[in-house]
Design a protein around this motif. Structure first.
Motif, PDB file in Angstrom:
ATOM      1  N   PRO A 112       4.926  11.162  -5.126  1.00 42.36           N
ATOM      2  CA  PRO A 112       3.854  11.809  -5.886  1.00 42.36           C
ATOM      3  C   PRO A 112       3.430  13.149  -5.282  1.00 42.36           C
ATOM      4  N   GLU A 113       3.396  13.227  -3.947  1.00 41.02           N
ATOM      5  CA  GLU A 113       2.935  14.474  -3.332  1.00 41.02           C
ATOM      6  C   GLU A 113       3.994  15.148  -2.484  1.00 41.02           C
ATOM      7  N   PHE A 114       4.866  14.354  -1.903  1.00 38.65           N
ATOM      8  CA  PHE A 114       5.896  14.913  -1.028  1.00 38.65           C
ATOM      9  C   PHE A 114       7.276  14.495  -1.508  1.00 38.65           C
ATOM     10  N   SER A 115       8.242  15.379  -1.252  1.00 38.80           N
ATOM     11  CA  SER A 115       9.639  14.998  -1.411  1.00 38.80           C
ATOM     12  C   SER A 115      10.256  14.910  -0.021  1.00 38.80           C
ATOM     13  N   VAL A 116      11.325  14.152   0.071  1.00 40.03           N
ATOM     14  CA  VAL A 116      12.047  14.038   1.332  1.00 40.03           C
ATOM     15  C   VAL A 116      13.513  14.341   1.040  1.00 40.03           C
ATOM     16  N   GLU A 117      14.036  15.343   1.740  1.00 36.08           N
ATOM     17  CA  GLU A 117      15.455  15.663   1.605  1.00 36.08           C
ATOM     18  C   GLU A 117      16.165  15.188   2.858  1.00 36.08           C
ATOM     19  N   ASP A 142       0.798  -1.224   0.000  1.00 40.20           N
ATOM     20  CA  ASP A 142       0.000   0.000   0.000  1.00 40.20           C
ATOM     21  C   ASP A 142       0.835   1.280   0.000  1.00 40.20           C
ATOM     22  N   ALA A 143       2.167   1.164   0.106  1.00 41.05           N
ATOM     23  CA  ALA A 143       2.957   2.389   0.246  1.00 41.05           C
ATOM     24  C   ALA A 143       3.209   3.063  -1.105  1.00 41.05           C
ATOM     25  N   GLU A 144       3.292   4.392  -1.057  1.00 42.24           N
ATOM     26  CA  GLU A 144       3.783   5.134  -2.222  1.00 42.24           C
ATOM     27  C   GLU A 144       5.302   5.079  -2.179  1.00 42.24           C
ATOM     28  N   LEU A 145       5.929   5.203  -3.331  1.00 43.49           N
ATOM     29  CA  LEU A 145       7.389   5.165  -3.363  1.00 43.49           C
ATOM     30  C   LEU A 145       7.939   6.537  -3.719  1.00 43.49           C
ATOM     31  N   ALA A 146       8.882   7.001  -2.903  1.00 42.68           N
ATOM     32  CA  ALA A 146       9.620   8.223  -3.237  1.00 42.68           C
ATOM     33  C   ALA A 146      10.962   7.788  -3.807  1.00 42.68           C
ATOM     34  N   LEU A 154      10.681  17.259   5.128  1.00 39.57           N
ATOM     35  CA  LEU A 154       9.617  16.918   4.190  1.00 39.57           C
ATOM     36  C   LEU A 154       9.250  18.164   3.399  1.00 39.57           C
ATOM     37  N   VAL A 155       9.037  18.007   2.105  1.00 39.06           N
ATOM     38  CA  VAL A 155       8.666  19.133   1.253  1.00 39.06           C
ATOM     39  C   VAL A 155       7.428  18.732   0.444  1.00 39.06           C
ATOM     40  N   PRO A 156       6.339  19.502   0.462  1.00 39.79           N
ATOM     41  CA  PRO A 156       6.136  20.711   1.276  1.00 39.79           C
ATOM     42  C   PRO A 156       6.117  20.376   2.766  1.00 39.79           C
ATOM     43  N   PRO A 157       6.457  21.359   3.595  1.00 44.69           N
ATOM     44  CA  PRO A 157       6.586  21.108   5.026  1.00 44.69           C
ATOM     45  C   PRO A 157       5.297  20.574   5.627  1.00 44.69           C
ATOM     46  N   ALA A 158       5.422  19.531   6.429  1.00 37.35           N
ATOM     47  CA  ALA A 158       4.259  18.956   7.101  1.00 37.35           C
ATOM     48  C   ALA A 158       4.762  18.097   8.253  1.00 37.35           C
ATOM     49  N   PRO A 159       4.036  18.066   9.344  1.00 40.47           N
ATOM     50  CA  PRO A 159       4.402  17.144  10.414  1.00 40.47           C
ATOM     51  C   PRO A 159       4.132  15.707   9.978  1.00 40.47           C
ATOM     52  N   ALA A 160       4.902  14.787  10.515  1.00 41.16           N
ATOM     53  CA  ALA A 160       4.743  13.392  10.102  1.00 41.16           C
ATOM     54  C   ALA A 160       5.328  12.467  11.156  1.00 41.16           C
ATOM     55  N   ARG A 161       4.851  11.237  11.143  1.00 43.15           N
ATOM     56  CA  ARG A 161       5.527  10.166  11.888  1.00 43.15           C
ATOM     57  C   ARG A 161       6.451   9.485  10.898  1.00 43.15           C
ATOM     58  N   ILE A 162       7.683   9.241  11.352  1.00 40.35           N
ATOM     59  CA  ILE A 162       8.649   8.638  10.440  1.00 40.35           C
ATOM     60  C   ILE A 162       9.246   7.388  11.072  1.00 40.35           C
ATOM     61  N   GLU A 163       9.310   6.329  10.272  1.00 41.36           N
ATOM     62  CA  GLU A 163      10.006   5.117  10.708  1.00 41.36           C
ATOM     63  C   GLU A 163      11.254   4.970   9.838  1.00 41.36           C
ATOM     64  N   VAL A 164      12.388   4.947  10.519  1.00 38.80           N
ATOM     65  CA  VAL A 164      13.642   4.722   9.807  1.00 38.80           C
ATOM     66  C   VAL A 164      13.897   3.223   9.822  1.00 38.80           C
ATOM     67  N   ARG A 165      13.881   2.603   8.655  1.00 44.85           N
ATOM     68  CA  ARG A 165      14.103   1.163   8.544  1.00 44.85           C
ATOM     69  C   ARG A 165      15.555   0.956   8.136  1.00 44.85           C
ATOM     70  N   HIS A 166      16.308   0.289   8.965  1.00 42.92           N
ATOM     71  CA  HIS A 166      17.737   0.126   8.684  1.00 42.92           C
ATOM     72  C   HIS A 166      18.195  -1.226   9.200  1.00 42.92           C
TER      73      HIS A 166
END
Lengths: 190, 160
Positions: free
Chosen positions: B81-86, B47-51, B102-114
């Motif tokens: 598609p809607e956001f970029s991540v720098e 279900d995820a979008e891909l950046a 995040l661009v455009p700026p928006a609050p978000a929950r982020i999971e770093v998978r490593h």
């Protein structure tokens, strides 16, 4: 196995079939590894390239434009990751110019477990392979990869004109032959 | 070792066969590498979008040629598609520190998978986030943008 079978595996994996995924890893794991090692990455960096390439495929399973060509896709993805790692380390990416450069003797062939290579000829061939130019190693690694990429894919991967692959192959094999002491006459390798 | 009586093409083909056999025995895919490749399947998401990775300062020709300075941290830009991540990647001991936006700026929950597991963090109201403790190796960020109904955004896996 044919490219169409590869496409079937990709589509099945995209639907969640772990067995199809395992089959893809079995089929192309060696190709991905060969490409990383062909760029003379350490075992640790090669492991990262492999892992990243497979993760890339996981996230793109349902997005591949041509699932039948998943091998070529993996090869290109692996190569791009290799280039990043090489750039990060500040190493130069070899170009056409150093085809005949003999590797410095300081770079030793990776040690091989006893018993893996039977006989002197195998050992000589392995040592010789580690001593020919990086570009030759890369080309030969691709030529012996299983499954082998097409000449067209090899040209893309090495940024080499299609027409020069054959002659370069011949030259690299000649270097290998000389280094390994497989010569027509005197057999001296140095 | 005499190959001198063969046609050169045959001799070359045989030498390649021998080399294939030697290299396969001397440098096989290590079992842990193959096992790890099989295990990547657990990261499959439907279900995820891909950046996609759109920019990597490591492959920036200007930067490589010294036109731009090469001293700063590695910069990666992922475009969805809607956001970029720098993301800026800095070395931190044997691991990595990520500072992103995040661009455009928006609050978000982020999971770093490593390769060390999963790190959870938040992007603030202007989309900024930062974390240390990221293992060197493959990494991907999953971003759940606040207030967005759509699927999460995954950045393409990349080795840092």
């Amino acid at each position: 196995m044919s490219p169409a079978d590869d496409g079937v595996l990709v589509r099945a994996a995209a639907e969640g079939d772990q067995a199809a995924w395992d089959a893809l890893v079995k089929r192309f794991g060696g190709l991905v590894w060969s490409i990383a090692r062909a760029h003379r990455l350490s075992a640790a960096d090669a492991a990262d390239v492999s892992q990243t390439a497979w993760l890339r495929l996981v996230e793109n399973l349902g997005r591949l434009r041509d699932p039948d060509r998943v091998g070529a896709w993996l090869a290109t993805t692996s190569r791009n990751e290799c280039l990043r790692i090489i750039r990060r380390s500040g190493r130069q990416v070899p170009t056409d110019l150093d085809l005949d450069t003999v590797e410095p003797t300081a770079i030793q062939a990776p040690p091989v477990d006893a018993g893996l290579l039977a006989g002197e000829r195998d050992e000589a061939l392995w040592q010789a392979f580690s001593a020919i130019s990086e570009r030759c190693q890369r080309l030969l690694r691709l030529l012996i990869a299983d499954p082998p990429p097409s000449y067209e894919e090899i040209g893309d991967l090495l940024e080499m004109p299609l027409g020069s692959i054959g002659p370069t192959r011949a030259r690299c094999l000649e270097h290998l032959r000389r280094k390994a002491g497989i010569t027509t006459a005197s057999g001296g390798s140095e | 070792m005499a190959e001198n009586q063969q046609h050169p093409d045959e001799a070359d083909a045989r030498l390649l066969d021998d080399l294939r056999s030697v290299v396969q025995r001397a440098d096989p895919v290590p079992a842990p590498v193959e096992a790890a490749a099989r295990a990547t399947f657990i990261w499959r998401t439907v279900d995820a979008e891909l950046a996609e990775l759109a920019y990597d300062s490591l492959l920036d020709a200007d930067r490589l040629a010294g036109v731009r300075g090469d001293d700063g941290p590695r910069v990666l830009t992922f475009e969805g598609p809607e956001f970029s991540v720098e993301v800026e990647v800095a070395e931190e001991g044997s691991g990595r520190r990520l500072v992103g936006q995040l661009v455009p700026p928006a609050p978000a929950r982020i999971e770093v998978r490593h390769s060390g597991g999963l790190l959870r963090l938040g992007a603030d109201e202007v989309g900024r986030f930062a974390t240390g403790g990221v293992a060197a190796g493959p990494v991907s960020l999953r971003c759940h943008v606040a207030g967005a109904d759509g699927p999460p955004l995954d950045t393409a896996w990349v080795t840092v």
